[in-house]
Structure formats: structure tokens, C-alpha cells
Design an enzyme around this catalytic site. Structure first.
Site, mmCIF file in Angstrom:
data_model
loop_
_atom_site.group_PDB
_atom_site.id
_atom_site.type_symbol
_atom_site.label_atom_id
_atom_site.label_comp_id
_atom_site.label_asym_id
_atom_site.label_seq_id
_atom_site.Cartn_x
_atom_site.Cartn_y
_atom_site.Cartn_z
ATOM 1 N N HIS A 72 -10.453 14.482 -2.382
ATOM 2 C CA HIS A 72 -9.895 15.321 -3.294
ATOM 3 C C HIS A 72 -10.388 15.547 -4.774
ATOM 4 C CE1 HIS A 72 -5.369 14.839 -1.531
ATOM 5 N NE2 HIS A 72 -6.196 15.237 -0.471
ATOM 6 N N TYR A 201 2.234 14.388 -8.771
ATOM 7 C CA TYR A 201 2.884 13.280 -9.495
ATOM 8 C C TYR A 201 3.899 14.070 -10.336
ATOM 9 C CZ TYR A 201 -1.101 10.021 -8.528
ATOM 10 O OH TYR A 201 -1.867 9.002 -7.960
ATOM 11 N N PRO A 293 1.848 0.726 -9.214
ATOM 12 C CA PRO A 293 0.795 1.680 -8.277
ATOM 13 C C PRO A 293 0.534 3.121 -8.754
ATOM 14 C CG PRO A 293 3.017 1.598 -7.150
ATOM 15 C CD PRO A 293 3.022 0.766 -8.454
ATOM 16 N N LYS A 297 -4.635 2.064 -8.779
ATOM 17 C CA LYS A 297 -5.919 1.206 -9.172
ATOM 18 C C LYS A 297 -6.056 -0.125 -8.313
ATOM 19 C CE LYS A 297 -7.814 3.929 -12.005
ATOM 20 N NZ LYS A 297 -8.276 4.636 -10.817
ATOM 21 N N TYR A 385 -8.624 8.028 -13.743
ATOM 22 C CA TYR A 385 -8.215 8.198 -12.436
ATOM 23 C C TYR A 385 -9.348 8.086 -11.411
ATOM 24 C CZ TYR A 385 -5.055 9.734 -8.623
ATOM 25 O OH TYR A 385 -4.339 9.787 -7.563
HETATM 26 P P1 RFL Z 1 -3.837 -8.462 -0.262
HETATM 27 O O1 RFL Z 1 -3.779 -7.210 0.271
HETATM 28 O O2 RFL Z 1 -2.307 -8.903 -0.674
HETATM 29 O O3 RFL Z 1 -4.277 -9.594 0.631
HETATM 30 C C1 RFL Z 1 -4.116 -10.910 0.502
HETATM 31 C C2 RFL Z 1 -4.118 -11.590 1.869
HETATM 32 O O4 RFL Z 1 -3.978 -12.983 1.660
HETATM 33 C C3 RFL Z 1 -3.035 -13.550 2.539
HETATM 34 N N1 RFL Z 1 -2.364 -14.816 1.941
HETATM 35 C C4 RFL Z 1 -2.716 -16.194 2.232
HETATM 36 N N2 RFL Z 1 -3.694 -16.446 3.168
HETATM 37 C C5 RFL Z 1 -3.776 -17.957 3.358
HETATM 38 N N3 RFL Z 1 -2.931 -18.721 2.609
HETATM 39 C C6 RFL Z 1 -2.078 -18.157 1.774
HETATM 40 N N4 RFL Z 1 -1.349 -19.121 1.214
HETATM 41 C C7 RFL Z 1 -1.853 -17.018 1.476
HETATM 42 N N5 RFL Z 1 -1.221 -16.205 0.830
HETATM 43 C C8 RFL Z 1 -1.527 -14.879 1.099
HETATM 44 C C9 RFL Z 1 -2.173 -12.487 2.811
HETATM 45 O O5 RFL Z 1 -1.575 -12.601 4.157
HETATM 46 C C10 RFL Z 1 -3.076 -11.284 2.693
HETATM 47 O O6 RFL Z 1 -3.504 -10.816 4.108
HETATM 48 O O7 RFL Z 1 -4.709 -8.717 -1.476
HETATM 49 P P2 RFL Z 1 -6.013 -7.864 -2.055
HETATM 50 O O8 RFL Z 1 -7.093 -8.211 -0.737
HETATM 51 O O9 RFL Z 1 -6.475 -8.626 -3.294
HETATM 52 O O10 RFL Z 1 -5.722 -6.411 -2.073
HETATM 53 C C11 RFL Z 1 -5.191 -5.900 -2.941
HETATM 54 C C12 RFL Z 1 -4.377 -4.511 -2.658
HETATM 55 O O11 RFL Z 1 -3.712 -4.763 -1.259
HETATM 56 C C13 RFL Z 1 -3.424 -3.911 -3.759
HETATM 57 O O12 RFL Z 1 -4.029 -4.133 -4.876
HETATM 58 C C14 RFL Z 1 -3.095 -2.599 -3.373
HETATM 59 O O13 RFL Z 1 -2.260 -2.310 -2.015
HETATM 60 C C15 RFL Z 1 -2.331 -1.954 -4.529
HETATM 61 N N6 RFL Z 1 -1.772 -0.477 -4.266
HETATM 62 C C16 RFL Z 1 -2.671 0.346 -4.349
HETATM 63 N N7 RFL Z 1 -4.021 0.405 -4.648
HETATM 64 C C17 RFL Z 1 -4.856 1.304 -4.878
HETATM 65 O O14 RFL Z 1 -5.813 1.319 -5.382
HETATM 66 N N8 RFL Z 1 -4.613 2.651 -4.628
HETATM 67 C C18 RFL Z 1 -3.330 3.138 -4.294
HETATM 68 O O15 RFL Z 1 -3.118 4.305 -4.080
HETATM 69 C C19 RFL Z 1 -2.342 1.995 -4.260
HETATM 70 N N9 RFL Z 1 -1.256 2.149 -3.801
HETATM 71 C C20 RFL Z 1 -0.541 -0.182 -3.766
HETATM 72 C C21 RFL Z 1 -0.202 1.115 -3.637
HETATM 73 C C22 RFL Z 1 0.495 -1.142 -3.609
HETATM 74 C C23 RFL Z 1 1.661 -0.992 -3.068
HETATM 75 N N10 RFL Z 1 2.570 -2.027 -3.054
HETATM 76 C C24 RFL Z 1 3.452 -2.247 -1.511
HETATM 77 C C25 RFL Z 1 2.532 -3.234 -3.788
HETATM 78 C C26 RFL Z 1 1.353 1.621 -3.144
HETATM 79 C C27 RFL Z 1 2.253 0.463 -2.823
HETATM 80 C C28 RFL Z 1 3.463 0.826 -2.543
HETATM 81 C C1 PHB Z 2 -0.240 6.129 -1.763
HETATM 82 O O1 PHB Z 2 -0.958 7.330 -1.107
HETATM 83 O O2 PHB Z 2 0.164 5.268 -0.823
HETATM 84 C C2 PHB Z 2 -0.532 6.339 -3.172
HETATM 85 C C3 PHB Z 2 -1.226 7.554 -3.753
HETATM 86 C C4 PHB Z 2 -1.251 7.507 -5.289
HETATM 87 C C5 PHB Z 2 -0.751 6.314 -5.960
HETATM 88 C C6 PHB Z 2 0.008 5.215 -5.434
HETATM 89 C C7 PHB Z 2 0.107 5.520 -3.779
HETATM 90 O O3 PHB Z 2 -0.891 6.447 -7.347
#
Ligand code: RFL
Ligand code: PHB
Length: 390
Positions: A72, A201, A293, A297, A385
Site C-alpha cells: 500500500h 481511517y 492500534p 505499530k 506510519y
Molecule cells: P504476542 O503476540 O502477545 O505473543 C505472546 C505469546 O506469549 C505467550 N505467553 C506465554 N507463554 C508461556 N508462558 C506464559 N506465562 C505466557 N504468557 C503469554 C502467549 O500465548 C503468546 O503466544 O506478543 P508479541 O510476540 O510481542 O507480538 C506483539 C503483537 O502481537 C502486537 O503488538 C500486535 O498484534 C498489535 N497490533 C498491531 N500491530 C501492528 O504492528 N500493526 C497493526 O495493524 C496492529 N493491529 C494489534 C492490531 C493488536 C490488536 N489487538 C487485539 C490488541 C489490532 C488489534 C485489534
Molecule cells: C488491521 O488490519 O487489523 C489494522 C490496520 C491498521 C491499523 C490497525 C489494525 O491501524
């Protein structure tokens, strides 16, 4: 059992670190309390910065991402019934982001780890980092009623915000900075074509809305909701109606509806723990910091932490130098705080806060007006971004 690096957590940060270490010949083991299927069932991020894409390539895990990801070059800010395109590429000398779901990225890393023959232990209960302030750290965990111990050189706490690693650090050694926002995001996934070929957005008097996607036939939509909202109250029809109300008419008319197959509510929070290193224990990704989110980032910050930590571990084992390990926390945090600031700013600019005064509302409108009429302001948005350099 003994290994060089125990990685707690098999999310994107743990898997990416594990793959880079394995390719460099550094022995590592991943422990996760969840099952592989559970981890692959989580729907999260969708926007990858170029630095994250590069790291996936370095981890030899980027082939499918390049084939199926959607590059994109811009996105749209919608308010006052109109669209204002942010030309990411034009404003940043050609940089782009890649739309590729975290679920797919995680699956790719798991597959490559398995192919490389590296060990992951799922459904490992009560993982506990021990003696990380000494020269002989170890991790214990329980599996099928048996307690195991793994001795190691280092422990990487990649276990997310609710993990055990950060909680294992004594209170006096760590400081937390936190901001809770007074709303959440209600998100759905549906196999319908996205409303537009780029992300939208939207800032609307009824609240924020985001039109994102996973592919040309799978859409990811979010709407701002109050914190006491329950999923039961949101059947698909109500979601689609509310989404359409918050978009400019030309987008609203193009929303293709269909049954959702995932629906969840996520609270919004900014959180940073300092420092990110405690002698032989490192915090990586969501274990150390959370961003709302809005700026896309979180996953990208997890990747930049991995970049800095991998560099440090590589220097330790290959060059017998601890200089980069010693710099890990400061280098990672310098980038983290800039992304925390950007995510807070995007969130503040795009959402309706329950306690907004008329003054606050005018400031928000002036901010959006400035952004869409000043190339300098739009450039600052675009360079953040697409991702600041590692
Ligand atoms: P994770 O993915 O949470 O993985 C952690 C893992 O550790 C395990 N765990 C344990 N294992 C052993 N013992 C324990 N006591 C444990 N406790 C936990 C868990 O089971 C899990 O498998 O962390 P990690 O790897 O640091 O990754 C971070 C990302 O997942 C997170 O920052 C992103 O998903 C945030 N996020 C977004 N980030 C972006 O860069 N771009 C996006 O577009 C974006 N959109 C989002 C998002 C997060 C969202 N939510 C649900 C919070 C959109 C949403 C809706
Ligand atoms: C997503 O596709 O899940 C998404 C995209 C952009 C954002 C947050 C989440 O800023």
C-alpha cells in the site's frame, strides 16, 4: 536440558527471534503456554513496515508474504464527509507498507521453524524465568504434570503483555508508564471485498471507524466502542449499520456486507516498562510495551526489538562482545517511545473522547485541517506510519 537462549512466547517476536538465532547457529528453545492452534486463531495486526518485511526476509520466512501481501502506497483520512489521501510513498521517497495478517506471518514463522528442526514446546504451563541476575539462569515449566528445567545463557521474554517475564522482575528494578483510553475497538473479519483499495481511517461524531483488509476478498473493520460494550449486543447487522454511519457517503454506499467469522473487542492502552533488560533476561515486544492500534505499530515494534536483541546476541556469541547487549534497552526504548508518541497522537486525533470539551473539539478539527493542508505535517505523519529507521 540445556540451550543457549530460552524464548518464552511463540508470538511474532519469539518466533522471529528464534528463526534468526537458528539461522545464525545459536541454539534456542521456544516455550508457549497456549497451543499452536490457539495462537493461530488470534486475529491481530495487519500492517507491516518495510523494516519488519526485511526482518522476515532475513529470517528466510518472507516468500509467501511477498506473494500474498498487498503493498500500500497511501491511506485515507476521512472526516467532514470527505476523504483526504495521505500519499505515503510520495511523502517518504517511495516507502510503502505491506498488508499481511499477523496470523499468516505467525504461521510462516512456525512452518519455517519446524522445517529447520528447532524445538517449540506448546501448552507449557507455569514457565518461570529463574536466577536471571546470575551467570547461570534457567527456566522451569510444567508439561503433562511433570516439572522440567532448562539451563541457558539468556532468557528472552517474548510473552506478551500478560506474560510472566515482566512480572518476574522485582518491583524496585522496573518502572511502568501507562495511559488507558476511555474506549475500545470492536473489530470484525468478513469474507467480503474491502470498501476501498486503501485503508480508510474515519473520524466521525459517532466515533472512529477503520476499514482495513487482509486480502482483496477479506475485510477487517473496526469501530470505536465504549468500554462497557458487550459482544452479545452487536449482531452483524448492527455492526454494518454503525460502520456505514461513520463513513463518508461514497464509502458507505460501497460497503459490502456479509456474515462475520470473527468479532472481538480490544481495550486501548499505552504502556511502557523500563528498562527492557535485567542482566540475562530481556523483555521483547508486547511484554515490554503496548500501543493503541491506531498507528499500526505494535507488531512492528516487536520486530524492531527483535532486530536490536538479535544483533546483541550475535555479537555476544560471534565476537565475544557485550556492547550491543548492553545497549539493547536504550536502543529499543528510543524507538519505542517515538512509536508510543505517534500512536497516542493518531488515537487522540481520530477518536471522540467522552469528556471532550468544545475547545478540545476545535483543536482536533484544526489538527486535521492542518494535516490535510500542510505538506510538512503530512510528511511527519507519513514518515512515522511507514516506520522510523531501525
Ligand atoms: P504476542 O503476540 O502477545 O505473543 C505472546 C505469546 O506469549 C505467550 N505467553 C506465554 N507463554 C508461556 N508462558 C506464559 N506465562 C505466557 N504468557 C503469554 C502467549 O500465548 C503468546 O503466544 O506478543 P508479541 O510476540 O510481542 O507480538 C506483539 C503483537 O502481537 C502486537 O503488538 C500486535 O498484534 C498489535 N497490533 C498491531 N500491530 C501492528 O504492528 N500493526 C497493526 O495493524 C496492529 N493491529 C494489534 C492490531 C493488536 C490488536 N489487538 C487485539 C490488541 C489490532 C488489534 C485489534
Ligand atoms: C488491521 O488490519 O487489523 C489494522 C490496520 C491498521 C491499523 C490497525 C489494525 O491501524
Amino acid at each position: 536440558m540445556r540451550t543457549q537462549v530460552v524464548i518464552i512466547g511463540s508470538g511474532p517476536s519469539g518466533l522471529l527471534l528464534g528463526q534468526l538465532l537458528t539461522l545464525a547457529g545459536i541454539d534456542n528453545l521456544i516455550l508457549d503456554r497456549a497451543s499452536k492452534e490457539h495462537i493461530l486463531g488470534r486475529v491481530r495486526a495487519g500492517v507491516l513496515e518495510e523494516g519488519t518485511v526485511r526482518l522476515m526476509d532475513e529470517a528466510h520466512s518472507g516468500a509467501r508474504m511477498h506473494g500474498e501481501g498487498l503493498p500500500h502506497e497511501g491511506f485515507s483520512l476521512a472526516f467532514d464527509g470527505r476523504d483526504h489521501r495521505i500519499d505515503l510513498s510520495g511523502l517518504t521517497g517511495g516507502k510503502r507498507v505491506l498488508i499481511y495478517g499477523q496470523t499468516e506471518l505467525t504461521r510462516d514463522l512456525m512452518d519455517h521453524r519446524q522445517a529447520a528442526g528447532a524445538l517449540s514446546i506448546y501448552e507449557a504451563a507455569n514457565a518461570t524465568p529463574c536466577d536471571f541476575d546470575s551467570h547461570a539462569p534457567y527456566v522451569t515449566y510444567e508439561k503433562d504434570g511433570v516439572t522440567h528445567r532448562i539451563d541457558c545463557d539468556f532468557i528472552a521474554g517474548c510473552d506478551g503483555f500478560h506474560g510472566v517475564s515482566r512480572r518476574s522482575v522485582p518491583d524496585r528494578a522496573i518502572r511502568a508508564f501507562e495511559k488507558i483510553y476511555p474506549f475500545g475497538w470492536l473489530g470484525i473479519l468478513a469474507d467480503v471485498p474491502p470498501v476501498d483499495h486503501e485503508l480508510v481511517y474515519a473520524n466521525h461524531p459517532r466515533g472512529f471507524a477503520l476499514c482495513s483488509m487482509r486480502s482483496l476478498s477479506r475485510s477487517r473493520y473496526y469501530i470505536q466502542c465504549s468500554l462497557d460494550e458487550k459482544l452479545d449486543g452487536w449482531d452483524d447487522q448492527r455492526f454494518w449499520d454503525e460502520l456505514r454511519r461513520r463513513l463518508p457517503v461514497h464509502h458507505a454506499d460501497r460497503v459490502v456486507t456479509g456474515p462475520s467469522f470473527e468479532k472481538s473487542i480490544a481495550p486501548l492502552r499505552s504502556f511502557v516498562a523500563e528498562p527492557m533488560r535485567f542482566n540475562r533476561l530481556f523483555l521483547v515486544g508486547d511484554a515490554a510495551h503496548i500501543v493503541p492500534p491506531t498507528g499500526a505499530k505494535g507488531l512492528n515494534l516487536a520486530a524492531s526489538d527483535v532486530h536490536y536483541l538479535f544483533e546483541g546476541l550475535l555479537e555476544h556469541y560471534q565476537d565475544r562482545s557485550n556492547a550491543s547487549i548492553d545497549a539493547y534497552s536504550a536502543r529499543a526504548l528510543a524507538r519505542v517511545w517515538k512509536a508510543v508518541r505517534f500512536s497516542w497522537w493518531m488515537t487522540t486525533m481520530m477518536h471522540r473522547f467522552p469528556d471532550t470539551s468544545d475547545f478540545d473539539q476545535k483543536i482536533q478539527e484544526a489538527e486535521l485541517d492542518y494535516l490535510t493542508h500542510s505538506r510538512a505535517a503530512a510528511t511527519a505523519l507519513a514518515e512515522n506510519y511507514v516506520g522510523l529507521p531501525f
